[in-house]
Design an enzyme around this catalytic site. Sequence first.
Site, mmCIF file in Angstrom:
data_model
loop_
_atom_site.group_PDB
_atom_site.id
_atom_site.type_symbol
_atom_site.label_atom_id
_atom_site.label_comp_id
_atom_site.label_asym_id
_atom_site.label_seq_id
_atom_site.Cartn_x
_atom_site.Cartn_y
_atom_site.Cartn_z
ATOM 1 N N LYS A 12 -47.311 -79.741 -94.083
ATOM 2 C CA LYS A 12 -46.214 -79.551 -94.946
ATOM 3 C C LYS A 12 -45.136 -80.535 -94.606
ATOM 4 O O LYS A 12 -44.664 -80.597 -93.180
ATOM 5 C CB LYS A 12 -45.639 -78.151 -95.279
ATOM 6 C CG LYS A 12 -44.322 -77.942 -95.971
ATOM 7 C CD LYS A 12 -43.867 -76.869 -95.931
ATOM 8 C CE LYS A 12 -43.246 -76.414 -94.609
ATOM 9 N NZ LYS A 12 -41.940 -77.067 -94.319
ATOM 10 N N SER A 106 -47.726 -71.631 -91.365
ATOM 11 C CA SER A 106 -47.867 -71.347 -92.899
ATOM 12 C C SER A 106 -48.956 -71.749 -93.611
ATOM 13 O O SER A 106 -49.786 -70.990 -94.561
ATOM 14 C CB SER A 106 -46.693 -71.560 -93.590
ATOM 15 O OG SER A 106 -45.456 -70.993 -93.085
ATOM 16 N N ASP A 139 -42.267 -70.421 -96.126
ATOM 17 C CA ASP A 139 -43.252 -71.723 -96.540
ATOM 18 C C ASP A 139 -44.641 -71.093 -97.003
ATOM 19 O O ASP A 139 -45.163 -71.960 -97.600
ATOM 20 C CB ASP A 139 -43.505 -72.283 -95.261
ATOM 21 C CG ASP A 139 -42.080 -73.383 -94.923
ATOM 22 O OD1 ASP A 139 -41.545 -73.574 -95.634
ATOM 23 O OD2 ASP A 139 -42.204 -73.675 -93.745
#
Length: 290
Positions: A12, A106, A139
């Site tokens: 991410k 995450s 997240d």
Amino acid sequence: MSLPIRRAAPAKLNLYLHVTGRRPDGYHELDSLVAFLDLGDDVEVQAAPTLSLEVTGPMAAGAPADGDNLALRAARALARAYGVTGGARIVLEKRLPSAAGLGGGSADAAATLLALVELWQLPHEPARLAEIGLALGADLPVCLLGRAARMQGIGERLVPAPDLPPAGIVLLNPGLPLATRDVFEARKGAFSAPAALPATFGDLPGLADFLAGCGNDLEPAATALAPAVGTALQILRASPDVRLVRMAGSGATCYGLFDGEAAARRAFAGMTLPPGWWGAATAISPAPQV
């Protein structure tokens, strides 16, 4: 024995990150444009009598293989929520450094949840999965969504982002973990306003121009805690073809934005990194990871 189920856990990337306030419970409210990259970890699950986790891969040494691992915590939370009595063998292949600001933990947990929903034949309930995930980390909901999104609140408010143009990314990490909690505690100054997100970016110069008007509010605090973050930013800025340089998430990874993956790979090949650093050239993923 059932066949294993494999899920990608893409990195991410917070293209910008504004801290917009702080709630009475101490959690900070954020405004961020999140993208996912063609780079990340992998999760494989297979039916087993009990829940277990094995961590493999080039970055395995930096990730716990016990109850501190977010993937295993997510699996246990999912089993409790749905009353699952069976188990699963979870194998996590770590390619991303830990505590690097790339949402690796995450992403691993989100991939684990989605894989176990399939393995345990549970109903696919995105809202409930997001609720389970948010209790574990801010997240998790966006990583469960797995596609570019605007993230606000403490991570629970997600709206689709305008289509992102193709872009190359160079990631540099100085080889040290940086705890998110420490960075937030070190942050000083006023809160920022949410960004004025356009309806479309048009092309990469349009995206770069928009991002240049935003920032990462955690960058000064992270740089104060880990001066090597500043060095990573300097190395990226020295590339003549880079369009934008910024810290990723809460650090210590920094990123450079380039005109496509080929340009990113050329730039990365020309960089000389200090010993112990990690880096990669990749691209923003244009497709949903769900």
